[in-house]
Each structure stands twice: as C-alpha cells, then as structure tokens.
Design a protein around this motif. Structure first.
Motif, PDB file in Angstrom:
ATOM      1  N   SER A 299     -24.256 -22.355 -13.712  1.00 61.07           N
ATOM      2  CA  SER A 299     -23.185 -22.039 -12.765  1.00 61.07           C
ATOM      3  C   SER A 299     -22.709 -20.603 -12.916  1.00 61.07           C
ATOM      4  CB  SER A 299     -22.020 -23.016 -12.942  1.00 61.07           C
ATOM      5  OG  SER A 299     -22.409 -24.292 -12.477  1.00 61.07           O
ATOM      6  N   ARG A 300     -22.640 -20.106 -14.169  1.00 60.77           N
ATOM      7  CA  ARG A 300     -22.275 -18.693 -14.356  1.00 60.77           C
ATOM      8  C   ARG A 300     -23.319 -17.779 -13.726  1.00 60.77           C
ATOM      9  NH1 ARG A 300     -19.556 -20.413 -18.888  1.00 60.77           N
ATOM     10  NH2 ARG A 300     -21.424 -20.592 -20.150  1.00 60.77           N
ATOM     11  N   ALA A 301     -24.591 -18.137 -13.836  1.00 62.64           N
ATOM     12  CA  ALA A 301     -25.649 -17.342 -13.206  1.00 62.64           C
ATOM     13  C   ALA A 301     -25.483 -17.365 -11.689  1.00 62.64           C
ATOM     14  CB  ALA A 301     -27.021 -17.868 -13.601  1.00 62.64           C
ATOM     15  N   PHE A 302     -25.142 -18.519 -11.118  1.00 59.47           N
ATOM     16  CA  PHE A 302     -24.967 -18.620  -9.673  1.00 59.47           C
ATOM     17  C   PHE A 302     -23.781 -17.772  -9.199  1.00 59.47           C
ATOM     18  CE2 PHE A 302     -22.790 -20.489  -6.036  1.00 59.47           C
ATOM     19  CZ  PHE A 302     -23.793 -20.403  -5.079  1.00 59.47           C
ATOM     20  N   TYR A 303     -22.608 -17.994  -9.799  1.00 61.86           N
ATOM     21  CA  TYR A 303     -21.411 -17.295  -9.330  1.00 61.86           C
ATOM     22  C   TYR A 303     -21.435 -15.806  -9.673  1.00 61.86           C
ATOM     23  CZ  TYR A 303     -19.417 -21.652  -7.825  1.00 61.86           C
ATOM     24  OH  TYR A 303     -19.198 -22.836  -7.151  1.00 61.86           O
ATOM     25  N   GLY A 304     -21.978 -15.449 -10.832  1.00 56.44           N
ATOM     26  CA  GLY A 304     -21.991 -14.045 -11.242  1.00 56.44           C
ATOM     27  C   GLY A 304     -23.148 -13.245 -10.693  1.00 56.44           C
TER      28      GLY A 304
ATOM     29  N   LEU B 105     -24.175 -15.156  -6.288  1.00 63.34           N
ATOM     30  CA  LEU B 105     -23.066 -14.886  -5.367  1.00 63.34           C
ATOM     31  C   LEU B 105     -22.482 -13.499  -5.602  1.00 63.34           C
ATOM     32  CD1 LEU B 105     -21.738 -16.377  -3.043  1.00 63.34           C
ATOM     33  CD2 LEU B 105     -20.140 -17.364  -4.644  1.00 63.34           C
ATOM     34  N   GLY B 106     -22.641 -12.965  -6.803  1.00 62.27           N
ATOM     35  CA  GLY B 106     -22.201 -11.595  -7.098  1.00 62.27           C
ATOM     36  C   GLY B 106     -20.708 -11.421  -7.307  1.00 62.27           C
ATOM     37  N   LEU B 107     -20.018 -12.475  -7.767  1.00 68.31           N
ATOM     38  CA  LEU B 107     -18.587 -12.331  -8.027  1.00 68.31           C
ATOM     39  C   LEU B 107     -18.377 -11.493  -9.286  1.00 68.31           C
ATOM     40  CD1 LEU B 107     -17.299 -15.976  -7.363  1.00 68.31           C
ATOM     41  CD2 LEU B 107     -17.395 -14.035  -5.778  1.00 68.31           C
ATOM     42  N   GLU B 108     -17.355 -10.657  -9.264  1.00 66.56           N
ATOM     43  CA  GLU B 108     -17.012  -9.815 -10.413  1.00 66.56           C
ATOM     44  C   GLU B 108     -16.178 -10.621 -11.408  1.00 66.56           C
ATOM     45  OE1 GLU B 108     -17.970  -6.689 -11.016  1.00 66.56           O
ATOM     46  OE2 GLU B 108     -19.093  -6.558  -9.135  1.00 66.56           O
TER      47      GLU B 108
ATOM     48  N   ALA C 291     -24.413 -11.356   4.266  1.00 67.20           N
ATOM     49  CA  ALA C 291     -24.277 -12.285   3.140  1.00 67.20           C
ATOM     50  C   ALA C 291     -25.401 -13.320   3.174  1.00 67.20           C
ATOM     51  CB  ALA C 291     -22.916 -12.972   3.184  1.00 67.20           C
ATOM     52  N   HIS C 292     -25.746 -13.800   4.369  1.00 63.28           N
ATOM     53  CA  HIS C 292     -26.831 -14.768   4.513  1.00 63.28           C
ATOM     54  C   HIS C 292     -28.147 -14.186   4.013  1.00 63.28           C
ATOM     55  CE1 HIS C 292     -30.029 -16.830   6.948  1.00 63.28           C
ATOM     56  NE2 HIS C 292     -29.453 -17.853   6.351  1.00 63.28           N
ATOM     57  N   GLU C 293     -28.461 -12.978   4.434  1.00 55.90           N
ATOM     58  CA  GLU C 293     -29.697 -12.315   3.980  1.00 55.90           C
ATOM     59  C   GLU C 293     -29.727 -12.184   2.465  1.00 55.90           C
ATOM     60  OE1 GLU C 293     -30.830  -8.550   5.673  1.00 55.90           O
ATOM     61  OE2 GLU C 293     -30.230  -9.226   7.673  1.00 55.90           O
ATOM     62  N   GLU C 294     -28.639 -11.660   1.905  1.00 48.30           N
ATOM     63  CA  GLU C 294     -28.580 -11.419   0.459  1.00 48.30           C
ATOM     64  C   GLU C 294     -28.672 -12.718  -0.335  1.00 48.30           C
ATOM     65  OE1 GLU C 294     -25.004  -9.166  -0.115  1.00 48.30           O
ATOM     66  OE2 GLU C 294     -25.809  -7.406   0.902  1.00 48.30           O
ATOM     67  N   LEU C 295     -27.956 -13.747   0.102  1.00 47.38           N
ATOM     68  CA  LEU C 295     -27.963 -15.015  -0.618  1.00 47.38           C
ATOM     69  C   LEU C 295     -29.303 -15.729  -0.488  1.00 47.38           C
ATOM     70  CD1 LEU C 295     -24.355 -16.144   0.242  1.00 47.38           C
ATOM     71  CD2 LEU C 295     -25.232 -15.566  -2.035  1.00 47.38           C
ATOM     72  N   HIS C 296     -29.923 -15.641   0.688  1.00 45.92           N
ATOM     73  CA  HIS C 296     -31.251 -16.233   0.866  1.00 45.92           C
ATOM     74  C   HIS C 296     -32.259 -15.568  -0.068  1.00 45.92           C
ATOM     75  CE1 HIS C 296     -34.515 -18.287   2.867  1.00 45.92           C
ATOM     76  NE2 HIS C 296     -35.138 -17.132   2.994  1.00 45.92           N
ATOM     77  N   ARG C 297     -32.226 -14.227  -0.133  1.00 43.11           N
ATOM     78  CA  ARG C 297     -33.126 -13.487  -1.031  1.00 43.11           C
ATOM     79  C   ARG C 297     -32.869 -13.841  -2.492  1.00 43.11           C
ATOM     80  NH1 ARG C 297     -32.255  -8.792   2.146  1.00 43.11           N
ATOM     81  NH2 ARG C 297     -30.720  -8.149   0.621  1.00 43.11           N
TER      82      ARG C 297
END
Length: 130
Positions: free
Chosen positions: A19-24, A27-30, A78-84
C-alpha cells in the motif's frame, strides 16, 4: 461545537508495504511524516486539504464503506500516468450527468478512489450572476 484543526483518513492495509508503494509511488502522494519502525510503521501522506495515514495492518478484506475522493487538475493526464504506473483503473474518465469528469481506480486492497476534475464551466467554479 467541534473546532476541527486538521483531519486524517486512517487506512489499515492488508499489506502495508504494497500500500505504501501504491500511494507513494503509483499515486505519487508526497509524505508528510513517518513514525514507528518495521513493516507496520506509519506513513502519513499529504492529501490536498487533509492527510492519509497508512499504518498498522488489517486481517480482513476492504469494505465498501471507504472511498477516497481526490480532485485533480487534469483527470486525463492522471489517467495516462496511473495506467502507465500499473494502477488498477476501474473506469476511465467520463463526464458525469452532474458535470464533473470522474475516473475510478482501486488501491491494492480494493478501496475505490475517484479522481475528479471540476471543469471551468461547472457551478463549483462558476456561478452566473455573482
């Protein structure tokens, strides 16, 4: 009356590192702050006007009662970045009947996350006569 100074969503994932890998990363959350040690340590992410804390561990599956609503400037980007990045896209961006452009993704435990773009002509941004 309750005077709220700050707020935070607490998320207890089944696999904290995933989950930390996903959110950080995905998803790129700071990161706002981290605390504790080991795999169940806490990581608090900035979440626009609030925070998301990923800490501890859940033994059960994700329920349907928690959903995150995240406003973004450009939902198509966001869709492009998250899909990639390999995020599970549940639904690509669509303009809803209420005027918002929304897409849906899921975190590794299946929590649903809606990413929302408020178009320039939407009443949330523009109110005629004012």
């Amino acid at each position: 009356m309750v005077h709220v100074l700050s707020s935070r969503i607490l998320l207890r994932p089944t696999d904290p590192d995933r989950s930390r890998a996903f959110y950080g990363e995905t998803l790129g959350l700071e990161i706002s702050r981290e605390f504790g040690t080991g795999p169940e340590r806490g990581t608090v992410y900035f979440l626009g006007g609030g925070f998301l804390e990923v800490s501890g561990r859940s033994e059960g599956p994700a329920g349907e009662t928690l959903q995150l609503w995240l406003q973004v400037a450009d939902v198509a980007q966001a869709h492009e970045e998250l899909h990639r990045a390999g995020a599970e896209v549940l639904r690509p961006p669509l303009r809803e009947p209420w005027g918002l452009v929304e897409m849906w993704i899921a975190d590794p435990d299946g929590h649903r996350i809606v990413l929302v773009q408020v178009p320039d002509d939407h009443p949330l941004r523009y109110r005629p006569g004012i």
